[in-house]
Design a protein around this motif. Structure first.
Motif, PDB file in Angstrom:
ATOM      1  N   ILE A 186       6.860   2.019   4.025  1.00 24.18           N
ATOM      2  CA  ILE A 186       6.470   2.608   5.307  1.00 24.18           C
ATOM      3  C   ILE A 186       5.008   3.034   5.267  1.00 24.18           C
ATOM      4  O   ILE A 186       4.256   2.808   6.225  1.00 24.18           O
ATOM      5  CB  ILE A 186       7.390   3.802   5.653  1.00 24.18           C
ATOM      6  CG1 ILE A 186       8.798   3.284   5.964  1.00 24.18           C
ATOM      7  CG2 ILE A 186       6.828   4.597   6.837  1.00 24.18           C
ATOM      8  CD1 ILE A 186       9.827   4.376   6.171  1.00 24.18           C
ATOM      9  N   ALA A 187       4.593   3.634   4.157  1.00 26.25           N
ATOM     10  CA  ALA A 187       3.195   4.045   4.022  1.00 26.25           C
ATOM     11  C   ALA A 187       2.272   2.844   4.184  1.00 26.25           C
ATOM     12  O   ALA A 187       1.240   2.913   4.872  1.00 26.25           O
ATOM     13  CB  ALA A 187       2.981   4.711   2.668  1.00 26.25           C
ATOM     14  N   GLU A 188       2.634   1.717   3.585  1.00 32.12           N
ATOM     15  CA  GLU A 188       1.822   0.505   3.702  1.00 32.12           C
ATOM     16  C   GLU A 188       1.812  -0.022   5.132  1.00 32.12           C
ATOM     17  O   GLU A 188       0.781  -0.494   5.624  1.00 32.12           O
ATOM     18  CB  GLU A 188       2.358  -0.566   2.745  1.00 32.12           C
ATOM     19  CG  GLU A 188       2.148  -0.229   1.276  1.00 32.12           C
ATOM     20  CD  GLU A 188       2.837  -1.216   0.350  1.00 32.12           C
ATOM     21  OE1 GLU A 188       3.624  -2.051   0.862  1.00 32.12           O
ATOM     22  OE2 GLU A 188       2.593  -1.153  -0.869  1.00 32.12           O
ATOM     23  N   LYS A 189       2.955   0.059   5.807  1.00 31.75           N
ATOM     24  CA  LYS A 189       3.052  -0.458   7.180  1.00 31.75           C
ATOM     25  C   LYS A 189       2.245   0.359   8.177  1.00 31.75           C
ATOM     26  O   LYS A 189       1.942  -0.126   9.272  1.00 31.75           O
ATOM     27  CB  LYS A 189       4.517  -0.515   7.610  1.00 31.75           C
ATOM     28  CG  LYS A 189       5.308  -1.627   6.935  1.00 31.75           C
ATOM     29  CD  LYS A 189       6.750  -1.659   7.421  1.00 31.75           C
ATOM     30  CE  LYS A 189       7.511  -2.812   6.796  1.00 31.75           C
ATOM     31  NZ  LYS A 189       8.925  -2.869   7.251  1.00 31.75           N
ATOM     32  N   VAL A 190       1.929   1.604   7.829  1.00 32.23           N
ATOM     33  CA  VAL A 190       1.153   2.440   8.749  1.00 32.23           C
ATOM     34  C   VAL A 190      -0.256   2.704   8.230  1.00 32.23           C
ATOM     35  O   VAL A 190      -0.964   3.577   8.734  1.00 32.23           O
ATOM     36  CB  VAL A 190       1.874   3.776   9.048  1.00 32.23           C
ATOM     37  CG1 VAL A 190       3.222   3.525   9.687  1.00 32.23           C
ATOM     38  CG2 VAL A 190       2.022   4.635   7.787  1.00 32.23           C
TER      39      VAL A 190
ATOM     40  N   LEU B 288       0.606   7.267  -1.422  1.00 31.60           N
ATOM     41  CA  LEU B 288       1.779   8.055  -1.034  1.00 31.60           C
ATOM     42  C   LEU B 288       1.469   9.535  -0.887  1.00 31.60           C
ATOM     43  O   LEU B 288       2.003  10.200   0.004  1.00 31.60           O
ATOM     44  CB  LEU B 288       2.904   7.853  -2.053  1.00 31.60           C
ATOM     45  CG  LEU B 288       3.765   6.604  -1.872  1.00 31.60           C
ATOM     46  CD1 LEU B 288       4.795   6.506  -2.992  1.00 31.60           C
ATOM     47  CD2 LEU B 288       4.473   6.632  -0.516  1.00 31.60           C
ATOM     48  N   SER B 289       0.620  10.052  -1.760  1.00 36.90           N
ATOM     49  CA  SER B 289       0.269  11.464  -1.685  1.00 36.90           C
ATOM     50  C   SER B 289      -0.479  11.765  -0.388  1.00 36.90           C
ATOM     51  O   SER B 289      -0.194  12.754   0.307  1.00 36.90           O
ATOM     52  CB  SER B 289      -0.589  11.854  -2.893  1.00 36.90           C
ATOM     53  OG  SER B 289      -0.984  13.207  -2.806  1.00 36.90           O
ATOM     54  N   TYR B 290      -1.419  10.894  -0.034  1.00 37.75           N
ATOM     55  CA  TYR B 290      -2.178  11.078   1.208  1.00 37.75           C
ATOM     56  C   TYR B 290      -1.272  10.881   2.422  1.00 37.75           C
ATOM     57  O   TYR B 290      -1.345  11.628   3.397  1.00 37.75           O
ATOM     58  CB  TYR B 290      -3.340  10.089   1.243  1.00 37.75           C
ATOM     59  CG  TYR B 290      -4.226  10.231   2.461  1.00 37.75           C
ATOM     60  CD1 TYR B 290      -4.839  11.441   2.763  1.00 37.75           C
ATOM     61  CD2 TYR B 290      -4.445   9.150   3.311  1.00 37.75           C
ATOM     62  CE1 TYR B 290      -5.652  11.571   3.878  1.00 37.75           C
ATOM     63  CE2 TYR B 290      -5.253   9.264   4.427  1.00 37.75           C
ATOM     64  CZ  TYR B 290      -5.858  10.484   4.708  1.00 37.75           C
ATOM     65  OH  TYR B 290      -6.640  10.615   5.815  1.00 37.75           O
TER      66      TYR B 290
END
Length: 289
Positions: free
Chosen positions: A255-259, A264-266
């Motif tokens: 999900i982090a990559e998709k947005v 991950l921390s950021y």
């Protein structure tokens, strides 16, 4: 503008009629779908978009998706309610492109539309009026299946009725009044942002996209949308992350990559700055409802 509106997609989630009392008292409600009410009896209050709305009989009310809101009923009221997803091409929202009113005196035809939606979509009522219960992933994942089970006639009629009711709240003038060139139309910038949330987006790039200086672009962007471009981009990333957390089994890393927030921390810090929760806690609380 009309070419953009031609891509508008509306998908019904819930429709029903509710008898509500002082237990209808909820704060910090931010849902990934739009809400619409018609009040038939009693009174209550809703707070959103820095306004207080006194819900009263004979009136319709609109709450856009991803809008912080608060509900409060001191005694009793009855309402028809509708919740639905809305999306324009590339994940853009109509609320980015048009100005809306949020309270309207209902006409007899409007009331008939609410009743007809309920008639042709039975068993779509909320079992529990608590947002923490109905804003959950299992509920959101089943709406498509229910819509697919509708007959072709009822599916088209449902979509048409939603469009008619939503159209009532649109102001006559366009929200965006900018130079008449495609590249200087901020709606195109919003679409560009939505298409590229998974990539790096810079203010210089967006300003260049409009053939404007960075400072001027930032000023008119804030004037039109109430926030600086960087904050808007982050808010859209968090909104999309919320929807993915609710409606998919993607990992937090995916999900982090998709947005566009691969660290991950950021990603967690940005998400928490907007929602008050980490992505993991947000998903965990929703799934454990």
């Amino acid at each position: 503008m009309h070419k953009v509106l031609q891509s508008l997609q509306l998908s019904l989630l819930n429709v029903g009629y509710a008898h509500l009392d002082k237990h209808w008292n909820y704060d910090n409600v931010v849902s990934p779908f739009t809400r619409m009410y018609y009040i038939s009896k009693g009174s209550a209050k809703v707070y959103h978009n820095d306004q207080t709305f006194d819900l009263k009989p004979g009136y319709m009310y609109l709450i856009p998706s991803f809008t912080y809101s608060r509900y409060k009923c001191d005694e009793y009221h009855e309402q028809y309610y509708i919740s639905f997803f809305e999306e324009i091409k590339n994940g853009l929202s109509i609320f980015n492109l048009k100005s809306f009113v949020y309270e309207l005196k209902a006409k007899d035809t409007d009331i008939a539309y609410f009743k007809r939606l309920l008639e042709i979509n039975p068993n779509r009522a909320l079992v529990n009026d608590d947002p923490e219960v109905y804003d959950n992933r299992p509920t959101l994942q089943t709406f498509k299946k229910k819509n697919e089970k509708l007959s072709s006639a009822f599916y088209l009629e449902t979509n048409g009725l939603l469009r008619i009711l939503l159209s009532k709240f649109i102001k006559d003038h366009n929200r965006l009044v900018i130079k008449n060139t495609t590249r200087n139309n901020l709606s195109q910038v919003l679409s560009h942002i939505s298409e590229n949330l998974d990539k790096e987006l810079t203010i210089n790039e967006l300003a260049s996209y409009c053939h404007l200086s960075t400072d001027y672009f930032s000023r008119i962007f804030k004037q039109k949308f109430g926030m600086r471009p960087n904050k808007y981009i982050q808010s859209k990333r968090v909104e999309r992350a919320q929807l993915l957390l609710l409606t998919t089994d993607n990992s937090l890393k995916q999900i982090a990559e998709k947005v566009g927030l691969e660290n991950l921390s950021y990603f967690s810090r940005v998400f928490k700055s907007f929602t008050g929760k980490t992505p993991g806690n947000f998903r965990k609380e929703e799934l454990n409802v």
